[in-house]
Write a protein that holds these residues in place. Structure first.
Motif, PDB file in Angstrom:
ATOM      1  N   THR A 105      29.769 -23.415   6.198  1.00  0.00           N
ATOM      2  CA  THR A 105      31.206 -23.339   6.451  1.00  0.00           C
ATOM      3  C   THR A 105      31.627 -21.960   6.973  1.00  0.00           C
ATOM      4  O   THR A 105      32.797 -21.725   7.222  1.00  0.00           O
ATOM      5  N   ASP A 106      30.671 -21.056   7.147  1.00  0.00           N
ATOM      6  CA  ASP A 106      30.996 -19.787   7.794  1.00  0.00           C
ATOM      7  C   ASP A 106      31.215 -20.009   9.282  1.00  0.00           C
ATOM      8  O   ASP A 106      30.908 -21.074   9.802  1.00  0.00           O
ATOM      9  N   SER A 107      31.676 -18.947   9.966  1.00  0.00           N
ATOM     10  CA  SER A 107      31.789 -19.070  11.419  1.00  0.00           C
ATOM     11  C   SER A 107      30.385 -19.130  12.002  1.00  0.00           C
ATOM     12  O   SER A 107      29.413 -18.738  11.347  1.00  0.00           O
ATOM     13  N   ALA A 108      30.294 -19.639  13.243  1.00  0.00           N
ATOM     14  CA  ALA A 108      28.977 -19.826  13.869  1.00  0.00           C
ATOM     15  C   ALA A 108      28.187 -18.527  13.858  1.00  0.00           C
ATOM     16  O   ALA A 108      26.997 -18.512  13.545  1.00  0.00           O
ATOM     17  N   LYS A 109      28.871 -17.424  14.164  1.00  0.00           N
ATOM     18  CA  LYS A 109      28.167 -16.155  14.286  1.00  0.00           C
ATOM     19  C   LYS A 109      27.637 -15.665  12.933  1.00  0.00           C
ATOM     20  O   LYS A 109      26.482 -15.248  12.823  1.00  0.00           O
ATOM     21  N   VAL A 110      28.486 -15.740  11.921  1.00  0.00           N
ATOM     22  CA  VAL A 110      28.065 -15.290  10.590  1.00  0.00           C
ATOM     23  C   VAL A 110      26.909 -16.154  10.082  1.00  0.00           C
ATOM     24  O   VAL A 110      25.934 -15.649   9.507  1.00  0.00           O
ATOM     25  N   LEU A 111      27.008 -17.455  10.320  1.00  0.00           N
ATOM     26  CA  LEU A 111      25.930 -18.353   9.883  1.00  0.00           C
ATOM     27  C   LEU A 111      24.608 -17.950  10.527  1.00  0.00           C
ATOM     28  O   LEU A 111      23.578 -17.828   9.854  1.00  0.00           O
ATOM     29  N   MET A 112      24.654 -17.710  11.838  1.00  0.00           N
ATOM     30  CA  MET A 112      23.421 -17.324  12.532  1.00  0.00           C
ATOM     31  C   MET A 112      22.886 -16.000  12.000  1.00  0.00           C
ATOM     32  O   MET A 112      21.687 -15.841  11.803  1.00  0.00           O
ATOM     33  N   GLU A 113      23.805 -15.061  11.777  1.00  0.00           N
ATOM     34  CA  GLU A 113      23.377 -13.752  11.265  1.00  0.00           C
ATOM     35  C   GLU A 113      22.695 -13.883   9.910  1.00  0.00           C
ATOM     36  O   GLU A 113      21.663 -13.261   9.672  1.00  0.00           O
ATOM     37  N   ASN A 114      23.266 -14.696   9.052  1.00  0.00           N
ATOM     38  CA  ASN A 114      22.681 -14.840   7.720  1.00  0.00           C
ATOM     39  C   ASN A 114      21.307 -15.503   7.765  1.00  0.00           C
ATOM     40  O   ASN A 114      20.419 -15.143   6.992  1.00  0.00           O
ATOM     41  N   ILE A 115      21.146 -16.456   8.658  1.00  0.00           N
ATOM     42  CA  ILE A 115      19.836 -17.107   8.786  1.00  0.00           C
ATOM     43  C   ILE A 115      18.813 -16.095   9.296  1.00  0.00           C
ATOM     44  O   ILE A 115      17.706 -15.979   8.755  1.00  0.00           O
ATOM     45  N   LEU A 116      19.223 -15.327  10.309  1.00  0.00           N
ATOM     46  CA  LEU A 116      18.286 -14.349  10.874  1.00  0.00           C
ATOM     47  C   LEU A 116      17.949 -13.253   9.850  1.00  0.00           C
ATOM     48  O   LEU A 116      16.818 -12.776   9.796  1.00  0.00           O
ATOM     49  N   LYS A 117      18.937 -12.894   9.035  1.00  0.00           N
ATOM     50  CA  LYS A 117      18.702 -11.879   8.009  1.00  0.00           C
ATOM     51  C   LYS A 117      17.676 -12.375   6.981  1.00  0.00           C
ATOM     52  O   LYS A 117      16.785 -11.628   6.562  1.00  0.00           O
ATOM     53  N   THR A 118      17.817 -13.631   6.605  1.00  0.00           N
ATOM     54  CA  THR A 118      16.876 -14.215   5.643  1.00  0.00           C
ATOM     55  C   THR A 118      15.456 -14.180   6.200  1.00  0.00           C
ATOM     56  O   THR A 118      14.506 -13.823   5.514  1.00  0.00           O
ATOM     57  N   ARG A 119      15.347 -14.525   7.469  1.00  0.00           N
ATOM     58  CA  ARG A 119      14.040 -14.527   8.117  1.00  0.00           C
ATOM     59  C   ARG A 119      13.479 -13.113   8.205  1.00  0.00           C
ATOM     60  O   ARG A 119      12.290 -12.883   8.052  1.00  0.00           O
ATOM     61  N   ARG A 120      14.381 -12.168   8.488  1.00  0.00           N
ATOM     62  CA  ARG A 120      13.931 -10.792   8.660  1.00  0.00           C
ATOM     63  C   ARG A 120      13.260 -10.280   7.386  1.00  0.00           C
ATOM     64  O   ARG A 120      12.260  -9.576   7.431  1.00  0.00           O
ATOM     65  N   THR A 121      13.807 -10.642   6.225  1.00  0.00           N
ATOM     66  CA  THR A 121      13.211 -10.204   4.961  1.00  0.00           C
ATOM     67  C   THR A 121      11.759 -10.658   4.871  1.00  0.00           C
ATOM     68  O   THR A 121      10.881  -9.892   4.489  1.00  0.00           O
ATOM     69  N   VAL A 122      11.527 -11.926   5.218  1.00  0.00           N
ATOM     70  CA  VAL A 122      10.167 -12.453   5.118  1.00  0.00           C
ATOM     71  C   VAL A 122       9.270 -11.764   6.146  1.00  0.00           C
ATOM     72  O   VAL A 122       8.122 -11.437   5.869  1.00  0.00           O
ATOM     73  N   LYS A 123       9.838 -11.529   7.323  1.00  0.00           N
ATOM     74  CA  LYS A 123       9.054 -10.856   8.369  1.00  0.00           C
ATOM     75  C   LYS A 123       8.627  -9.466   7.906  1.00  0.00           C
ATOM     76  O   LYS A 123       7.493  -9.050   8.112  1.00  0.00           O
ATOM     77  N   GLN A 124       9.568  -8.756   7.272  1.00  0.00           N
ATOM     78  CA  GLN A 124       9.236  -7.419   6.781  1.00  0.00           C
ATOM     79  C   GLN A 124       8.127  -7.491   5.737  1.00  0.00           C
ATOM     80  O   GLN A 124       7.235  -6.653   5.706  1.00  0.00           O
ATOM     81  N   TYR A 125       8.199  -8.522   4.908  1.00  0.00           N
ATOM     82  CA  TYR A 125       7.176  -8.671   3.885  1.00  0.00           C
ATOM     83  C   TYR A 125       5.803  -8.910   4.523  1.00  0.00           C
ATOM     84  O   TYR A 125       4.793  -8.339   4.098  1.00  0.00           O
ATOM     85  N   VAL A 126       5.777  -9.745   5.540  1.00  0.00           N
ATOM     86  CA  VAL A 126       4.515 -10.026   6.229  1.00  0.00           C
ATOM     87  C   VAL A 126       4.002  -8.762   6.917  1.00  0.00           C
ATOM     88  O   VAL A 126       2.816  -8.425   6.827  1.00  0.00           O
ATOM     89  N   ALA A 127       4.903  -8.020   7.550  1.00  0.00           N
ATOM     90  CA  ALA A 127       4.506  -6.770   8.204  1.00  0.00           C
ATOM     91  C   ALA A 127       3.937  -5.805   7.176  1.00  0.00           C
ATOM     92  O   ALA A 127       2.899  -5.176   7.397  1.00  0.00           O
ATOM     93  N   PHE A 128       4.608  -5.745   6.031  1.00  0.00           N
ATOM     94  CA  PHE A 128       4.106  -4.897   4.953  1.00  0.00           C
ATOM     95  C   PHE A 128       2.678  -5.303   4.575  1.00  0.00           C
ATOM     96  O   PHE A 128       1.797  -4.460   4.413  1.00  0.00           O
ATOM     97  N   ASN A 129       2.453  -6.602   4.445  1.00  0.00           N
ATOM     98  CA  ASN A 129       1.125  -7.078   4.057  1.00  0.00           C
ATOM     99  C   ASN A 129       0.066  -6.736   5.091  1.00  0.00           C
ATOM    100  O   ASN A 129      -1.070  -6.411   4.742  1.00  0.00           O
TER     101      ASN A 129
END
Lengths: 213, 164
Positions: A105-129
């Motif tokens: 129910t967020d705006s399109a932009k905020v929704l996309m940002e939150n999804i990308l942010k969630t992914r970024r966390t996992v990406k950082q974890y993989v990079a760390f590994n």
């Protein structure tokens, strides 16, 4: 633009051209499972955390790890394990918090940002590994050269033959190739999975961001 | 309690289902894909419904969830689409009688709109639904000024598609 006004008139007129779903049709739909990308991202991310967790555990029981432990390298191994679990916990917590903020129910932009942010966390974890993998491989090599009697005698033999440089070069090269292949396969896998899953989202997000410039 | 919630939701969606059909029409090009997207939007609406406060209109709230699902959450079905399906579906649209040239113009406009990207389609959709720039900007998450600028660019884009 006159054509657009014409289209608007037509668009608003054709109320009865759509299929009319009954109460039961709609009721059946709400019982079905979603197959949205957010769900897939959640599943894949959990698998990634599990994968790296299992690798850490699995390595503990291998022959070489046991041999390694017999070298009395506890002062290295214990802090490294504690740090890696703490980092896993930290990333998992951040991932979960980000995931919880995703709301349709967020705006399109905020929704996309939150999804990308969630992914970024996992990406950082993989990079760390991956970085951790490289560093620990180097650390293991150093300890092996210092403690492994078989290896030490090989080094001695090589230096007696005047080939010590070649000997080291070979080991470094082989290790580097193995690491590069492993990392390459992982990155290819990521590129494929997330290219398919997030390609469209990234494109749409860029399109929205473009407006701000 | 849950039964009551389900009942209210299904009744509301049944009443307002045209909004979802319209979004599906813009973002899909055959009947299977239309049904598939309709299904996913329904699930997303239902999942978000417990948090629906009623301080905004149900239909306004629906626009947002439906568009977000179409633009962001929905994974397109990779099934091959036959071109006959595409044309037949596209032109099931205008059944009412117009004089020929007007009908032709509308068909061309629909065809042009289909060629726009996901974001442009969303703005055009809200425009066709007679939403103001304030609502468009809030739904998309861009400023009102940018919404206007974007809308003008889309109009130019449509013109170029129509008169290459």
């Amino acid at each position: 633009m006159d054509e657009l006004e014409l289209l608007k008139k037509d668009w608003q007129k054709d109320k009865n051209k759509y299929p009319k779903l009954s109460y039961d049709d709609i009721y059946k739909m709400i019982l079905k499972k979603s197959s949205s990308i957010v769900k897939w991202i959640f599943i894949i991310s959990l698998l990634e955390f599990a994968f790296w967790g299992i690798i850490t555990f699995a390595l503990k029981d291998t022959e070489s790890m046991k041999r390694f432990e017999s070298y009395d390298a506890d002062n290295i191994i214990i802090p490294i394990s504690i740090i890696s679990y703490a980092i896993l916990a930290y990333f998992f917590y951040r991932f979960f918090m980000n995931y919880k903020t995703i709301s349709v129910t967020d705006s399109a932009k905020v929704l996309m940002e939150n999804i990308l942010k969630t992914r970024r966390t996992v990406k950082q974890y993989v990079a760390f590994n991956l970085i951790f993998l490289v560093i620990s491989t180097i650390a293991v090599l150093f300890v092996e050269f210092d403690k492994d009697t078989e290896l030490i005698s090989q080094v001695e033999q090589a230096s007696a033959n005047g080939e010590v440089f070649m000997f080291y070069a070979k080991i470094i090269l082989v290790t580097a190739v193995i690491l590069a292949v492993a990392i390459g396969v992982l990155l290819l896998f990521y590129w494929l999975v997330f290219g398919l899953l997030l390609g469209r989202l990234n494109k749409n997000y860029k399109e929205l961001k473009k407006l701000e410039v | 309690m849950k039964k009551e919630l389900e009942h209210n939701f299904v009744e509301l969606l049944e009443k307002h289902q045209n909004i979802v059909h319209k979004v599906c029409r813009l973002y899909t090009n055959n009947q299977d894909a239309h049904n598939d997207l309709f299904q996913e939007i329904t699930i997303q609406l239902w999942k978000a419904y417990p948090k629906f406060r009623g301080d905004s209109k149900f239909s306004t709230w629906m626009y947002r969830v439906a568009l977000n699902t179409a633009i962001t959450l929905y994974r397109k079905n990779k099934r091959r689409i036959r071109t006959e399906d595409f044309d037949a579906f596209q032109f099931k649209i205008s059944a009412e009688a117009y004089d020929d040239s007007e009908e032709e113009q509308i068909k061309l406009m629909y065809k042009a709109v289909y060629q726009l990207n996901d974001i442009d389609k969303a703005l055009i959709f809200l425009y066709l639904e007679d939403k103001g720039y304030k609502e468009i900007s809030e739904t998309m998450g861009i400023s009102e000024v940018n919404a206007r600028v974007k809308m003008n660019r889309i109009k130019t884009k449509l013109k170029t598609i129509l008169n290459p």
